[in-house]
Structures are given as C-alpha cells and as structure tokens.
Design an enzyme around this catalytic site. Sequence first.
Site, short mmCIF file in Angstrom:
data_model
loop_
_atom_site.label_atom_id
_atom_site.label_comp_id
_atom_site.label_asym_id
_atom_site.label_seq_id
_atom_site.Cartn_x
_atom_site.Cartn_y
_atom_site.Cartn_z
CG HIS A 257 -7.22 4.76 1.08
ND1 HIS A 257 -7.97 5.91 1.19
CD2 HIS A 257 -8.05 3.76 1.48
CE1 HIS A 257 -9.19 5.61 1.62
NE2 HIS A 257 -9.25 4.31 1.80
CE1 TYR B 11 -4.13 -3.79 5.81
CE2 TYR B 11 -4.44 -4.75 7.98
CZ TYR B 11 -3.78 -4.72 6.76
OH TYR B 11 -2.78 -5.62 6.50
CG ASN C 254 -15.61 3.70 4.24
OD1 ASN C 254 -16.70 4.22 4.43
ND2 ASN C 254 -15.38 2.89 3.23
CG ASN D 261 -12.51 0.82 5.63
OD1 ASN D 261 -12.04 1.87 5.18
ND2 ASN D 261 -13.08 -0.07 4.86
CE1 TYR E 261 -3.82 -2.22 0.07
CE2 TYR E 261 -2.91 -3.15 2.08
CZ TYR E 261 -3.82 -3.19 1.05
OH TYR E 261 -4.74 -4.21 0.99
#
Length: 194
Positions: free
Chosen positions: A19, A64, A113, A66, A14
């Site tokens: 994000h 993570y 989120n 969310n 990631y």
Amino acid sequence: MFIIAGLGNPEKRYEGTRHNAGFEVIDRLADKYNIAVDAKKHRALIGKGVIEGQKVILAKPQTYMNLSGESIRSLIDYYRVDEEHELIVVYDDINLEPGQLRIREKGSAGGHNGIKNIIAHLGGQVFPRIRVGVGEKPKGYDLADYVLGHFSSGEKKMMEEGYDHAVRAAEMILSGRIGDAMTEYNRKKNRNNE
C-alpha cells in the site's frame, strides 16, 4: 506549480508494504532532485523543488490511505493548483503485475479506497495518476492483510524497476508528455523479451 502526491500510510510498520508504493516513488523523486520531504503541512509531509523545469510540491499524505483526499484537497486549495492538469497521484494497484505501470489522465477509483476518498473530496475524477502494480491478491487472502503485507524478494526486484519507471513517467508528465508516458508504460510487460 504541480503537486505530486504519493499515497501510503504513515508509521514505520507500514514502510515497504504494497500500500505504500506511492510513498516509495515520492522518496525516489525526492532523492533524485534533492528535495527534502519533511515539512508537516496540510496533513502531509511535503517538500518543494523543481523537476523538469517545473516547480513541484512532493507530498506524502499522513491521514492514512482511506482519508488521502482530506490532505490533497487542502494542498490544492492552498497552492491553487488545477487538479485536472497540475496534480499527479501515485498509488498501488493490485490489478497489475508487480512493477507494471498504468498511467491515466482520469478514471474511476477502481475499488481503491484512497482514490475513492480523493474523488469524493475533489468532486471529480479528472486528474492524472500513475498506478504502480503490486500484484494480485491470492485467493483466500484478506485484502487489507495483503496490501499491508510486504513483497517477496523476487517481487522487490520488479518493484524497484517499477518505482524507477514511475519516476520517469512523472518527469514525462511534468514536461507535458503524458501521452508519451502512456505509450511507453501502459503496455504489458513481456517477460520473455526483457
């Protein structure tokens, strides 16, 4: 004491994705102020230091995106900070051009989120935040695929500038100048005047 939390996802795959804009800003603050963000506590990687004369905890939640609120709630409770004034959350925003900032003292999640989860865990939406634009999702793209995707080389240049501006905005907020930060960075960029 302030907590500056940058949102993102752990794991190598990631790194550099849209994000993870929040993580990028934390990394730049850490580099600039010689803060090692490597202690694993409160489901986050954290580092302690001083920025603009203020004691700070730089945090990269490892839950993570969310579930970011779980880590941030734990940090706030442990360090007893006032989230309305001593928490700064830095995160990506698909409603802004790459590298453009939007600074707010409070607000809704706007469909993000990670912020939804933080608001749920804090029980309110009054906390300073720095939104870093990552560009709008093209038509037909899946949102998850888009935010977990990487920047084009042209976008990368704009993001580098945006990350630097986000560092400056965080410094201004720490020195009690959130209004000045909003005035400085909440205006639309005019590409012709740069």
